[in-house]
Design a protein around this motif. Structure first.
Motif, PDB file in Angstrom:
ATOM      1  N   HIS A   1      26.032   5.632 -49.635  1.00 65.06           N
ATOM      2  CA  HIS A   1      25.545   6.821 -50.329  1.00 65.06           C
ATOM      3  C   HIS A   1      25.502   8.014 -49.374  1.00 65.06           C
ATOM      4  O   HIS A   1      24.946   7.924 -48.260  1.00 65.06           O
ATOM      5  CB  HIS A   1      24.159   6.554 -50.894  1.00 65.06           C
ATOM      6  N   ALA A   2      26.070   9.138 -49.823  1.00 65.70           N
ATOM      7  CA  ALA A   2      26.150  10.311 -48.966  1.00 65.70           C
ATOM      8  C   ALA A   2      24.787  10.919 -48.684  1.00 65.70           C
ATOM      9  O   ALA A   2      24.557  11.485 -47.602  1.00 65.70           O
ATOM     10  CB  ALA A   2      27.056  11.365 -49.622  1.00 65.70           C
ATOM     11  N   GLY A   3      23.895  10.826 -49.630  1.00 71.74           N
ATOM     12  CA  GLY A   3      22.581  11.408 -49.407  1.00 71.74           C
ATOM     13  C   GLY A   3      21.621  10.489 -48.685  1.00 71.74           C
ATOM     14  O   GLY A   3      20.804  10.930 -47.881  1.00 71.74           O
TER      15      GLY A   3
ATOM     16  N   ARG B   1      26.044   5.820 -40.201  1.00 66.46           N
ATOM     17  CA  ARG B   1      27.322   6.045 -40.890  1.00 66.46           C
ATOM     18  C   ARG B   1      28.503   5.472 -40.097  1.00 66.46           C
ATOM     19  O   ARG B   1      28.570   5.608 -38.872  1.00 66.46           O
ATOM     20  CB  ARG B   1      27.552   7.546 -41.105  1.00 66.46           C
TER      21      ARG B   1
ATOM     22  N   VAL C   1      32.778  12.452 -54.207  1.00 66.58           N
ATOM     23  CA  VAL C   1      32.137  13.548 -53.489  1.00 66.58           C
ATOM     24  C   VAL C   1      30.818  13.119 -52.846  1.00 66.58           C
ATOM     25  O   VAL C   1      30.399  13.691 -51.836  1.00 66.58           O
ATOM     26  CB  VAL C   1      31.927  14.758 -54.443  1.00 66.58           C
ATOM     27  N   ASN C   2      30.185  12.115 -53.390  1.00 63.97           N
ATOM     28  CA  ASN C   2      28.859  11.715 -52.906  1.00 63.97           C
ATOM     29  C   ASN C   2      28.854  10.355 -52.216  1.00 63.97           C
ATOM     30  O   ASN C   2      27.832   9.664 -52.178  1.00 63.97           O
ATOM     31  CB  ASN C   2      27.857  11.723 -54.063  1.00 63.97           C
ATOM     32  N   VAL C   3      30.024   9.953 -51.678  1.00 59.51           N
ATOM     33  CA  VAL C   3      30.133   8.667 -50.989  1.00 59.51           C
ATOM     34  C   VAL C   3      30.760   8.868 -49.609  1.00 59.51           C
ATOM     35  O   VAL C   3      31.795   9.541 -49.483  1.00 59.51           O
ATOM     36  CB  VAL C   3      30.985   7.659 -51.807  1.00 59.51           C
TER      37      VAL C   3
ATOM     38  N   ASP D   1      31.924   6.384 -40.889  1.00 58.50           N
ATOM     39  CA  ASP D   1      32.738   7.275 -41.730  1.00 58.50           C
ATOM     40  C   ASP D   1      34.217   7.179 -41.319  1.00 58.50           C
ATOM     41  O   ASP D   1      34.620   7.686 -40.269  1.00 58.50           O
ATOM     42  CB  ASP D   1      32.240   8.707 -41.585  1.00 58.50           C
TER      43      ASP D   1
END
Length: 430
Positions: free
Chosen positions: A242-244, A251, A289-291, A253
């Motif tokens: 989850h990005a948030g 992370r 967009v949110n991952v 990434d």
């Protein structure tokens, strides 16, 4: 050759204007409205082959399409069994292409035949040299449709790989199916191959596809070699979260790892002489967009003047990626999808091209450049000596609609290429 010295400048200028006009005519043969796109075994391929055949016959040649879809024109020697010197380039394009890459070389070759031909006792045009002259309009230098470059010239070189028959285009059509739809027989592909000894050599005129001649304010150059190349598909594996809700220290990434890798490729290659690395594709997954991206895939095109320096650069990139991914808690792997050794132009053909430039332009010492771009000569080098002539390409832009060459430089190139052929004709033919 006395006849070349006697050619009036307006004859060569007219030939150059014809080349430019025909480049414009071929540019109108496209699969895309408002852009130039012409791929292998397409209706557009068939149309440009028919036009090229018509122009070949007009210049005094016999014309035929070979078993791979290449369009060929022959100006025979007095001895019908004599070997031939092949001139040419390609008529296929990338998507949204310029109008000169490859095309200008085919059209210049046709005009060189027109300038050099003589009439035999039977009234037919023939070569004045101890070799015939054959013009090749290769059909798939770019590899745009099936992802494999140099298919047409590979068939001529006898290096066709039957594994290619299963290649597919974006619509799922296989190369084998496309052959049949075009009217070719896959079982006869071997008939396109030439044997060593059938070709005296291969000479190609081509725009530079780089800015060196433009920067030097020179029209023409001798090509010393065609770059070695390796291409890779790389995958970086991290963890999608989850990005948030995921703090930075947790992370993994994959996109950031791939991005840092792309910057490392630039830094490493810029630090080496004549090594060029390009990351041309980059995708992140799952792409939300949110991952936080859990996987990234990217391409690497690596080129060099010499194979060993190219390979040394790849080794440095591998070590750098190990460090980047280890620091970021990521894994990575690479799959090599293409490898081609450097092809060095034959000293004799470099010499005759240089003599041609001097005779045609009066230049005291023409530039000698290596080609970072690939060309059909990479295939032909398997069966014949290879030589190339570069023409100035303003600003060096290519594979783009703004690609350009001037009629004046084409005229100089025509005379230089014709002079090179004539110089070769004065040499003993093996």
């Amino acid at each position: 050759m006395t006849r070349l010295r006697e050619l009036a400048p307006d004859v060569v200028a007219a030939a150059a204007r014809r080349v430019m006009a025909r480049c414009d005519e071929l540019a109108r043969v496209s699969a895309d409205e408002g852009a130039i796109t012409r791929v292998y075994l397409s209706p557009e391929h068939a149309r440009v082959n028919r036009l090229a055949a018509e122009w070949m016959r007009e210049a005094g040649m016999t014309a035929r399409q070979d078993a791979a879809g290449n369009q060929l024109g022959l100006l025979p020697a007095a001895d019908p069994d004599a070997p031939v010197l092949m001139l040419g380039s390609h008529l296929d394009t990338v998507i949204d292409a310029g109008r000169f890459d490859g095309i200008v070389g085919v059209l210049m070759a046709i005009e060189v035949v027109r300038l050099l031909r003589v009439e035999g006792e039977d009234g037919r045009s023939r070569s004045p040299f101890p070799f015939g002259i054959e013009v090749a309009a290769f059909s798939d230098e770019e590899g745009t449709r099936f992802g494999k470059a140099l298919l047409g010239s590979s068939a001529v070189a006898g290096t066709w790989d039957d594994a290619w028959w299963d290649l597919t285009d974006a619509d799922g059509t296989s190369l084998r199916e496309a052959f049949r739809e075009f009217g070719l027989d896959p079982g006869r592909i071997g008939e396109a191959a030439r044997r060593p000894g059938e070709l005296v050599g291969y000479l190609e005129a081509h725009i530079e596809q780089g800015p060196e001649l433009h920067r030097r304010d020179e029209s023409l150059a001798v090509v010393s070699s065609i770059a070695s190349a390796r291409r890779f598909q790389l995958v970086v594996e991290g963890e999608a979260r989850h990005a948030g809700g995921t703090p930075y220290d947790m992370r993994r990434d994959a996109l950031l790892g791939a991005s840092e890798a792309a910057l490392a490729v630039e830094r490493i290659c810029r630090g080496e002489h004549h090594i060029i690395g390009t990351v041309g594709q980059l995708e992140a997954f799952p792409g939300a967009v949110n991952v936080v991206p859990g996987e990234a895939r990217f391409s690497l095109d690596l080129r060099g003047e010499f194979d060993e320096r190219r390979d040394r650069a790849w080794g440095a990139i591998e070590r750098e990626l190990d460090e980047i991914m280890g620091r970021r808690g990521l894994r990575w792997h690479a799959r090599e999808v293409h490898s081609a050794p450097a092809v060095f132009c034959a000293p004799l053909l470099q010499d005759v091209v240089r003599e041609g430039i001097v005779a045609g332009t009066g230049a005291a010492e023409p530039a000698t450049l290596f080609s970072p771009a690939g060309h059909d000569g990479m295939s032909l080098g398997a069966v014949a000596p290879v030589g190339m002539l570069f023409l100035r390409n303003p600003d060096g832009i290519s594979h783009h609609p703004d690609e350009a060459v001037s009629a004046a430089d084409v005229a100089l190139g025509l005379r230089a290429l014709a002079e090179a052929v004539a110089h070769l004709g004065a040499e003993p033919v093996a």
